[in-house]
Design an enzyme around this catalytic site. Sequence first.
Site, PDB file in Angstrom:
ATOM      1  N   HIS A 212       1.256  -5.048  -0.446  1.00 51.34           N
ATOM      2  CA  HIS A 212       0.547  -4.170   0.644  1.00 51.34           C
ATOM      3  C   HIS A 212       0.067  -5.370   1.484  1.00 51.34           C
ATOM      4  CE1 HIS A 212      -2.691  -1.557   2.464  1.00 51.34           C
ATOM      5  NE2 HIS A 212      -1.435  -1.254   2.986  1.00 51.34           N
TER       6      HIS A 212
ATOM      7  N   HIS B 290      -1.973  -5.335  11.124  1.00 51.41           N
ATOM      8  CA  HIS B 290      -2.042  -4.115  10.661  1.00 51.41           C
ATOM      9  C   HIS B 290      -2.573  -3.140  11.997  1.00 51.41           C
ATOM     10  CE1 HIS B 290      -4.523  -0.682   9.289  1.00 51.41           C
ATOM     11  NE2 HIS B 290      -3.266  -0.462   8.547  1.00 51.41           N
TER      12      HIS B 290
HETATM   13  O1  G3P Z   1       2.586   1.400   2.916  1.00 51.57           O
HETATM   14  C1  G3P Z   1       1.346   2.147   3.097  1.00 51.57           C
HETATM   15  C2  G3P Z   1       0.218   1.530   3.737  1.00 51.57           C
HETATM   16  O2  G3P Z   1       0.413   0.500   4.454  1.00 51.57           O
HETATM   17  C3  G3P Z   1      -0.131   2.597   4.669  1.00 51.57           C
HETATM   18  O3  G3P Z   1      -1.428   2.515   5.131  1.00 51.57           O
HETATM   19  O4  G3P Z   1      -3.234   1.492   6.736  1.00 51.57           O
HETATM   20  O5  G3P Z   1      -2.359   0.086   5.027  1.00 51.57           O
HETATM   21  O6  G3P Z   1      -0.971   0.672   6.915  1.00 51.57           O
HETATM   22  P1  G3P Z   1      -2.097   1.028   5.965  1.00 51.57           P
HETATM   23 CA    CA Z   2       1.148  -0.471   6.219  1.00 45.25          CA
END
Ligand code: G3P
Ligand code: CA
Length: 280
Positions: free
Chosen positions: A42, A84
């Site tokens: 992630h 992000h």
């Molecule tokens: O891949 C799942 C996740 O990345 C979605 O949430 O906010 O971390 O982009 P976020």
């Molecule tokens: Ca993400």
Amino acid sequence: MGELQKKKLLFVFVSICMLLLVGYEARPFHHVEMNGMISVAHRGASNFAPENTQSAFRKALELGADFLECDVHLSKDGELIIMHDDKVDRTTNGSGYVKNFTLAELKELDAGGKFHSSFAGEKIITLNELLEEFYGETGLLIEIKKPSMYPGIEERVVALLGEYNDLNSIIVQSFDIESMRKMNTLLPELEVALLIKPSIQSLSSQKIIDLTSFATYINFNVSYVNKREINQIHNQGGKVLVWSTKNQGWVDKAYQYDVDGIITDFSIWPVEGPIQLVQE
Ligand code: G3P
Ligand code: CA
């Protein structure tokens, strides 16, 4: 040199080439295995290095991630930027929206120092740079952030991915369902994934049939998915990845729910969780 000697030399040369080739092909990849579930890093291994940076992605590779997850925005001059948030404030020493910076301006920012002083000087990277380093090394799960903020971002991603013949190791995902429907139309051979907002309590059977008609993956925060949804997605031929906050219990829940993979910052799983590191 006699004919026989020439043949011998040629044989030795060809043998060395073949050995090098086989050695390269057979290079062992570490990968993390837990009853068939894949691990998706992630924002890279974001527990260990500043999220969405080269360091985080390299660390994820070292930890054996099957896929690297990253988030993509568009800069003022149309470059696909890995970050992000839609603003640079939280993760860099700058301030303002990504869309108001050119790539050159973004490259001036420090994307590591806020995470830890040892990462000071880390640069923001582009999707192109990510692909150049990691395509073929591991899978890539590319999230298009807020596509409605960036008209035409899907076409830009398709143009970049078009430079790669084999898209089997790439998935593009978004919370924006219509954006992913469009991706599927633009590039049908590319697998797309839908991220389901936690605010959506439950997906109806009809909705699952619609979504799985074009999306290979339906991905959830593990706290907001139920077994009925997962079973139905599987019955429709789809797959499910889950992500969550740092909580040991969610790994067990994902395991019990028979999901296809976990999107993890590696704080809980697999580094501290019930894992096996195996070598193929
Ligand atoms: O891949 C799942 C996740 O990345 C979605 O949430 O906010 O971390 O982009 P976020
Ligand atoms: Ca993400």
